[in-house]
Design a protein around this motif. Structure first.
Motif, PDB file in Angstrom:
ATOM      1  N   PHE A 248       0.802  -1.220   0.000  1.00  0.00           N
ATOM      2  CA  PHE A 248       0.000   0.000   0.000  1.00  0.00           C
ATOM      3  C   PHE A 248       0.836   1.273   0.000  1.00  0.00           C
ATOM      4  O   PHE A 248       0.387   2.310  -0.482  1.00  0.00           O
ATOM      5  CB  PHE A 248      -0.960  -0.029   1.192  1.00  0.00           C
ATOM      6  N   SER A 249       2.048   1.213   0.522  1.00  0.00           N
ATOM      7  CA  SER A 249       2.913   2.394   0.475  1.00  0.00           C
ATOM      8  C   SER A 249       3.172   2.812  -0.969  1.00  0.00           C
ATOM      9  O   SER A 249       3.194   4.006  -1.297  1.00  0.00           O
ATOM     10  CB  SER A 249       4.246   2.105   1.168  1.00  0.00           C
ATOM     11  N   LEU A 250       3.383   1.843  -1.841  1.00  0.00           N
ATOM     12  CA  LEU A 250       3.669   2.156  -3.243  1.00  0.00           C
ATOM     13  C   LEU A 250       2.447   2.729  -3.939  1.00  0.00           C
ATOM     14  O   LEU A 250       2.564   3.626  -4.781  1.00  0.00           O
ATOM     15  CB  LEU A 250       4.184   0.912  -3.966  1.00  0.00           C
ATOM     16  N   ASP A 251       1.261   2.219  -3.615  1.00  0.00           N
ATOM     17  CA  ASP A 251       0.039   2.808  -4.182  1.00  0.00           C
ATOM     18  C   ASP A 251      -0.067   4.277  -3.796  1.00  0.00           C
ATOM     19  O   ASP A 251      -0.375   5.136  -4.637  1.00  0.00           O
ATOM     20  CB  ASP A 251      -1.194   2.068  -3.658  1.00  0.00           C
ATOM     21  N   ALA A 252       0.173   4.557  -2.516  1.00  0.00           N
ATOM     22  CA  ALA A 252       0.055   5.933  -2.038  1.00  0.00           C
ATOM     23  C   ALA A 252       1.122   6.824  -2.669  1.00  0.00           C
ATOM     24  O   ALA A 252       0.851   7.986  -3.015  1.00  0.00           O
ATOM     25  CB  ALA A 252       0.150   5.966  -0.516  1.00  0.00           C
ATOM     26  N   ASP A 253       2.355   6.303  -2.810  1.00  0.00           N
ATOM     27  CA  ASP A 253       3.413   7.073  -3.462  1.00  0.00           C
ATOM     28  C   ASP A 253       3.004   7.470  -4.874  1.00  0.00           C
ATOM     29  O   ASP A 253       3.097   8.640  -5.273  1.00  0.00           O
ATOM     30  CB  ASP A 253       4.701   6.242  -3.548  1.00  0.00           C
ATOM     31  N   LEU A 254       2.577   6.466  -5.619  1.00  0.00           N
ATOM     32  CA  LEU A 254       2.278   6.711  -7.028  1.00  0.00           C
ATOM     33  C   LEU A 254       1.089   7.639  -7.189  1.00  0.00           C
ATOM     34  O   LEU A 254       1.052   8.474  -8.098  1.00  0.00           O
ATOM     35  CB  LEU A 254       2.028   5.373  -7.734  1.00  0.00           C
ATOM     36  N   GLU A 255       0.113   7.515  -6.314  1.00  0.00           N
ATOM     37  CA  GLU A 255      -1.020   8.441  -6.347  1.00  0.00           C
ATOM     38  C   GLU A 255      -0.540   9.881  -6.145  1.00  0.00           C
ATOM     39  O   GLU A 255      -0.907  10.788  -6.904  1.00  0.00           O
ATOM     40  CB  GLU A 255      -2.028   8.079  -5.265  1.00  0.00           C
ATOM     41  N   GLN A 256       0.276  10.105  -5.112  1.00  0.00           N
ATOM     42  CA  GLN A 256       0.762  11.452  -4.813  1.00  0.00           C
ATOM     43  C   GLN A 256       1.604  12.011  -5.952  1.00  0.00           C
ATOM     44  O   GLN A 256       1.467  13.180  -6.326  1.00  0.00           O
ATOM     45  CB  GLN A 256       1.571  11.433  -3.519  1.00  0.00           C
ATOM     46  N   TRP A 257       2.486  11.199  -6.509  1.00  0.00           N
ATOM     47  CA  TRP A 257       3.333  11.679  -7.604  1.00  0.00           C
ATOM     48  C   TRP A 257       2.515  11.994  -8.855  1.00  0.00           C
ATOM     49  O   TRP A 257       2.781  12.974  -9.550  1.00  0.00           O
ATOM     50  CB  TRP A 257       4.398  10.637  -7.937  1.00  0.00           C
ATOM     51  N   THR A 258       1.529  11.159  -9.136  1.00  0.00           N
ATOM     52  CA  THR A 258       0.700  11.389 -10.325  1.00  0.00           C
ATOM     53  C   THR A 258      -0.087  12.687 -10.198  1.00  0.00           C
ATOM     54  O   THR A 258      -0.254  13.428 -11.178  1.00  0.00           O
ATOM     55  CB  THR A 258      -0.258  10.209 -10.536  1.00  0.00           C
ATOM     56  N   LEU A 259      -0.546  12.975  -9.008  1.00  0.00           N
ATOM     57  CA  LEU A 259      -1.348  14.184  -8.795  1.00  0.00           C
ATOM     58  C   LEU A 259      -0.491  15.434  -8.600  1.00  0.00           C
ATOM     59  O   LEU A 259      -0.917  16.530  -8.987  1.00  0.00           O
ATOM     60  CB  LEU A 259      -2.261  13.993  -7.580  1.00  0.00           C
ATOM     61  N   HIS A 260       0.709  15.274  -8.015  1.00  0.00           N
ATOM     62  CA  HIS A 260       1.451  16.465  -7.595  1.00  0.00           C
ATOM     63  C   HIS A 260       2.917  16.508  -8.010  1.00  0.00           C
ATOM     64  O   HIS A 260       3.564  17.545  -7.844  1.00  0.00           O
ATOM     65  CB  HIS A 260       1.398  16.589  -6.058  1.00  0.00           C
ATOM     66  N   ASP A 261       3.474  15.420  -8.553  1.00  0.00           N
ATOM     67  CA  ASP A 261       4.915  15.398  -8.818  1.00  0.00           C
ATOM     68  C   ASP A 261       5.227  14.451  -9.963  1.00  0.00           C
ATOM     69  O   ASP A 261       5.907  13.444  -9.791  1.00  0.00           O
ATOM     70  CB  ASP A 261       5.653  14.960  -7.536  1.00  0.00           C
ATOM     71  N   GLN A 262       4.770  14.777 -11.155  1.00  0.00           N
ATOM     72  CA  GLN A 262       4.944  13.867 -12.295  1.00  0.00           C
ATOM     73  C   GLN A 262       6.379  13.829 -12.809  1.00  0.00           C
ATOM     74  O   GLN A 262       6.690  13.014 -13.677  1.00  0.00           O
ATOM     75  CB  GLN A 262       3.983  14.242 -13.421  1.00  0.00           C
ATOM     76  N   GLY A 263       7.241  14.673 -12.242  1.00  0.00           N
ATOM     77  CA  GLY A 263       8.650  14.614 -12.605  1.00  0.00           C
ATOM     78  C   GLY A 263       9.501  13.915 -11.567  1.00  0.00           C
ATOM     79  O   GLY A 263      10.739  14.003 -11.616  1.00  0.00           O
ATOM     80  N   ASN A 264       8.884  13.196 -10.634  1.00  0.00           N
ATOM     81  CA  ASN A 264       9.624  12.537  -9.567  1.00  0.00           C
ATOM     82  C   ASN A 264      10.717  11.634 -10.136  1.00  0.00           C
ATOM     83  O   ASN A 264      10.494  10.935 -11.134  1.00  0.00           O
ATOM     84  CB  ASN A 264       8.664  11.713  -8.708  1.00  0.00           C
ATOM     85  N   PRO A 265      11.920  11.649  -9.522  1.00  0.00           N
ATOM     86  CA  PRO A 265      13.026  10.822 -10.042  1.00  0.00           C
ATOM     87  C   PRO A 265      12.707   9.335 -10.127  1.00  0.00           C
ATOM     88  O   PRO A 265      13.365   8.611 -10.889  1.00  0.00           O
ATOM     89  CB  PRO A 265      14.154  11.084  -9.035  1.00  0.00           C
ATOM     90  N   ALA A 266      11.738   8.858  -9.362  1.00  0.00           N
ATOM     91  CA  ALA A 266      11.421   7.429  -9.395  1.00  0.00           C
ATOM     92  C   ALA A 266      10.943   6.983 -10.768  1.00  0.00           C
ATOM     93  O   ALA A 266      11.045   5.795 -11.106  1.00  0.00           O
ATOM     94  CB  ALA A 266      10.362   7.103  -8.351  1.00  0.00           C
ATOM     95  N   PHE A 267      10.408   7.914 -11.571  1.00  0.00           N
ATOM     96  CA  PHE A 267       9.916   7.539 -12.897  1.00  0.00           C
ATOM     97  C   PHE A 267      11.047   7.254 -13.872  1.00  0.00           C
ATOM     98  O   PHE A 267      10.807   6.701 -14.953  1.00  0.00           O
ATOM     99  CB  PHE A 267       9.010   8.643 -13.459  1.00  0.00           C
ATOM    100  N   THR A 268      12.266   7.633 -13.529  1.00  0.00           N
ATOM    101  CA  THR A 268      13.419   7.367 -14.388  1.00  0.00           C
ATOM    102  C   THR A 268      14.131   6.127 -13.892  1.00  0.00           C
ATOM    103  O   THR A 268      14.704   6.123 -12.794  1.00  0.00           O
ATOM    104  CB  THR A 268      14.396   8.556 -14.383  1.00  0.00           C
TER     105      THR A 268
END
Length: 867
Positions: free
Chosen positions: A689-709
């Motif tokens: 569930f931590s990963l679901d919450a991370d991805l939700e937050q990044w998609t809504l507020h931080d689409q350039g997060n380094p995790a996407f690379t």
């Protein structure tokens, strides 16, 4: 799904046929023996043996019975659906009759539960059960149960309850021994239940605590840090969520120091031992050593092999309450639906207990006296699991030069040792030696000596507390009773006949002197448990101004709470169910029972509602084919309901999981995260569930997060990963389901399976196509087949003038009251549960009310129990 009378008849006949065929197959093997299976030719005796599985499966009829343990006569009424009401002259006789009914209808379940708890499963099931027995004997549920019974005053109410209940169970066992009518599981194995004791009930209580409160989160953190490193682990699995996930207790809070654990500990001054948990992600610490990681791996390899549910692994339950203008005509209303493994038979047995000063109705647990969830004449309550890291692991300092010793608080101490022998059906006994330090039992010495300090190993007067709740008249008495509840930590949600509502997250929340509790800590003394959060400071609320309380396993407090209670990886819900429930309750007033029922069966995915529009928007500049555009059109018109027939539901779920995989799996592969050691806690997927919450937050507020690379790749954003995941999802669905996107139904990917408790495939139900998912109020845990979810649905409405409210309650659970597959009460309640239909719960004192002038209500079956 199962509602038609003919379908139910066919199903019942099918159960008898399947049971008979299963027995015949077993007899072919067991008649002469095979491998580890001993010869069981005596089961061929048609008058006894395996054929007695049909005895107890026939329809229950009115009759008179003699129970030697009774003081006074008792009357038991059964509704046409098998729900029992016990009408007794005193509480002891009511509980004795309850023990008799539990044994009469759930003997196999009860014996399996106590064998599981006491490390005696292999005696019945053979060598395959030895790892489970070793784990339980090492953890020490039986030692705790024996200690609790030895310390309990024998003239106390809980002791008298346990003894009365045990007499009822043993009255039934005596009858079965005389007649030889054992359930088939015992006859086939040639192993029969011993008499029931209070220690057995306390051990069953212990295994339920374990299923709700024992976690391996620190072991997962140790392995994640060894592979991903401190920074990424604490960024992706932070202590606190990015936002407050709909807490029910919003403060203000007060740091009151810590309270002692049980007896003998000195309270610590305010602030002395409170862990500054909110600093964890920004204060890098030492990565666990290779030896600690090896020990963590060894412990996880054991827990991963245990039967489902022995280690807590997913959120559990919904419960909410409303009062005032939110309820039609005023008053208060409560709803509860605990989410647990769904089996046939069920964990629950529904019953009403009526005696002078003891009128309570709800669901009970076979093996335990009393009611766990329900209502009396004045109050009602339900439970949900709450966030609490109740399991702490300690790396003990040992030396080859000092065998059998460990270093603690400046000196070497001798370990305690316990010796057990595990009887194994068809094989030699297994001898086990368990070492124990001041922290608790040693769980492994592979790589490092690691012990566990688990709050469930502290005797907890749960039976006494539930009895006090069952006889409480108001919130003050309810709250006073819960002050003694220790484990498992639970949200107790409350509503009463005066129109009041409340909630208390009762239990022992350990507080350490220092160290990071989400990791294995040093066992030399500095990181020890200083005490627990004082009862006055645990999360709680009473009659909130907005007239609504919601607990759905979300974090119960805000970031301002001064105590550490766990991390985002502690299997608590990120708040999606709670947000859906709050939104519904906030926008409705004048609600009725049907209003709460509609919410309990809701299959709207709140995560999808929050994040899917942003996911679609991120594809605005992607080159999509005509087929892909048609899929986007389907998603835009979706109502976010995870219906079994919904194509958008199947598309959303597949796309989201491919998005998770596309984002995190490259990092997992690069770091070689040892997923195989704990698939439930280490796998990239919607169950972490931590990963679901991370991805939700990044998609809504931080689409350039380094995790996407991905590691070593050119820079990417969420849009790139989303586009790739969308294409992957379309390819996958086309390959799995064929046809066009409009035919890709969620029920073709997702089913529901009610497993047989005795692991007989033909005696379960399903898998059948099913709606819901992890984030819906009507939750369904597991893919491709959900095996856990709402195990009981209850709604209690208190209406009327303050202090004179009349209670109306309805409830339903999936299954039936009788564990015998040949019985018409084996799975008859499944049809109601599946359809979202409820049955009236017998009210307190319903035994008398059920009578008509000629002595019996329509369809009511009556047993007369005499001393």
């Amino acid at each position: 799904m199962f509602g038609h009378p003919l379908a139910r008849l066919v199903r019942q006949v099918g159960n008898v046929v399947v049971a008979t065929l299963a027995v015949l197959a077993m007899l072919v093997v067991c008649g002469a023996g095979y491998g580890a299976i001993p010869a069981l030719g005596r089961v061929l005796d048609p008058g006894h043996g395996a054929w007695t599985s049909a005895v107890g499966g026939e329809p229950v009829r009115s009759q008179k019975l003699t129970l030697p343990g009774l003081v006074s006569p008792v009357t038991v009424y059964f509704s046409p659906q098998g729900v029992a009401t016990i009408d007794a002259a005193n509480e002891g006789d009511a509980l004795l009759a309850q023990g008799y009914l539990h044994a009469r209808f759930r003997l196999t379940e009860m014996d399996l539960e106590r064998r599981l708890a006491e490390g005696k499963l292999a005696q019945l099931a053979g060598p395959a059960a030895v790892p489970s027995d070793e784990f339980e004997l090492r953890l020490g549920l039986l030692r705790t149960a024996r200690r609790e019974w030895a310390e309990m005053p024998k003239d106390s109410i809980p002791a008298l309850m346990l003894e009365a209940y045990s007499r009822g169970v043993n009255d039934y066992l005596s009858q079965v021994r005389q007649k030889g009518t054992w359930p088939a599981a015992f006859t086939l194995a040639g192993v029969y239940p011993a008499n029931w004791t209070p220690v057995d009930s306390l051990a069953v209580q212990g295994t339920l605590t374990q299923e709700l409160d024992y976690t391996t989160t620190p072991l997962d953190y140790a392995l994640l840090m060894r592979s991903l490193g401190w920074s990424k682990t604490m960024t992706w699995f932070p202590v606190l969520p990015a936002g407050d996930e709909s807490p029910y207790d919003t403060g203000p809070y007060q740091n009151r120091g810590v309270a002692p654990v049980a007896t003998g500990m000195t309270p610590v001054p305010a602030g002395r031992a409170v862990k500054a948990a909110h600093l964890g992600a920004s204060m890098p610490g030492a990565v666990p050593s290779a030896g600690v990681a090896r020990a963590a791996a060894a412990m996880l390899s054991v827990t991963d092999s245990l039967p489902q549910g022995q280690v807590h692994g997913y959120p559990d339950s919904n419960a909410w309450a409303a009062n005032g203008p939110k309820v039609l005509g005023g008053g208060a209303m409560l709803a509860g639906d605990p989410h647990l493994p769904q089996t046939l038979p069920s964990l629950w047995y529904q019953v009403a207990l009526t005696a002078p000063d003891y009128d309570v109705t709800g669901v009970s647990v076979p093996g335990l006296p009393g009611i766990v969830l329900g209502h009396n004449k004045h109050i009602s309550w339900s439970l949900t699991d709450t966030q609490n890291q109740a399991t702490l692991f300690y790396v003990e300092k040992t030396s080859p030069a000092r065998p059998g010793q460990y270093f603690w608080r400046g000196s070497w101490r001798k370990m305690k040792y316990f010796h057990d022998t595990i009887a194994v059906r068809g094989s030699r006994p297994v001898h086990l030696t368990v070492a124990e330090t001041v922290h608790g039992p040693v769980m492994t010495q592979d790589g490092q000596t690691v012990s566990v300090d688990w709050m469930g190993n502290i005797p907890s007067p749960d039976i006494a507390v539930l009895q006090q709740i069952s006889t409480a008249d108001d919130f003050a008495q309810f709250r006073a009773a819960l002050a003694n509840w220790r484990a498992p930590a639970q949200n107790f949600v409350y509503a009463d006949d005066r129109g009041n509502i409340g909630a208390i997250s009762a239990g022992y929340y350990p507080v350490v002197y220092r160290g990071d509790p989400w990791l294995p800590m040093q066992g030399t003394g500095a990181d020890d448990v200083a005490g627990v959060i004082p009862y006055r400071s645990v999360p709680q609320v009473y009659d909130p101004r907005d007239h609504v309380i919601v607990t759905a396993n979300q974090r119960p407090v805000t970031a301002a709470y001064p105590y550490y209670i766990g991390t985002t990886a502690d299997f608590f819900d990120p708040g999606y169910r709670a947000a859906r429930e709050l939104a519904y309750l906030d926008r409705h007033s004048g609600m009725k029972v049907s209003s709460f029922a509609a919410l309990q069966v809701s299959d709207v995915d709140e995560l999808a509602a929050q994040v899917l529009p942003a996911m679609i928007a991120a594809l605005a500049h992607a080159r999509l084919t005509r087929a892909q555009l048609s899929v986007i059109s389907l998603l835009k018109s979706w109502n976010y309901a995870m219906d079994a027939s919904s194509a958008p539901a199947a598309i959303w779920w597949t796309w989201w999981n491919d998005y998770l995989t596309g984002t995190f799996q490259p990092w997992w592969n690069s770091a070689q995260v040892p997923v195989h050691l704990d698939p439930g806690g280490l796998t990239v997927g919607s169950g972490v569930f931590s990963l679901d919450a991370d991805l939700e937050q990044w998609t809504l507020h931080d689409q350039g997060n380094p995790a996407f690379t991905p590691p070593g790749a050119a820079r990417q954003t969420a849009a790139t990963v989303l586009a790739n995941a969308f294409s992957t999802a379309m390819t996958s669905l086309r390959a799995k389901l064929g046809g066009g996107p409009a035919t890709w139904q969620w029920g073709k990917l997702h089913g529901q399976w009610f497993r047989s408790l005795v692991a007989a495939q033909g005696l379960g139900y399903g898998p059948v196509p099913s709606g819901g998912d992890s984030w819906t109020v009507a939750a369904a845990y597991g893919l491709p087949d959900a095996t856990a979810g709402p195990s009981w649905r209850m709604i209690v409405r208190w209406a009327g003038k303050a202090g004179h409210g009349r209670g109306r309650a309805v409830g339903i659970y999936p299954g039936g009251q009788n564990e015998n597959p040949a019985s018409p009460w084996y799975e008859n309640l499944l049809a109601y549960w599946s359809a979202g239909t409820y049955l009236p719960m017998p009210a307190a004192g319903a035994g008398s009310a059920a009578r008509t002038p000629d002595g019996a209500g329509a369809g009511v079956i009556r047993w007369e129990l005499a001393p």
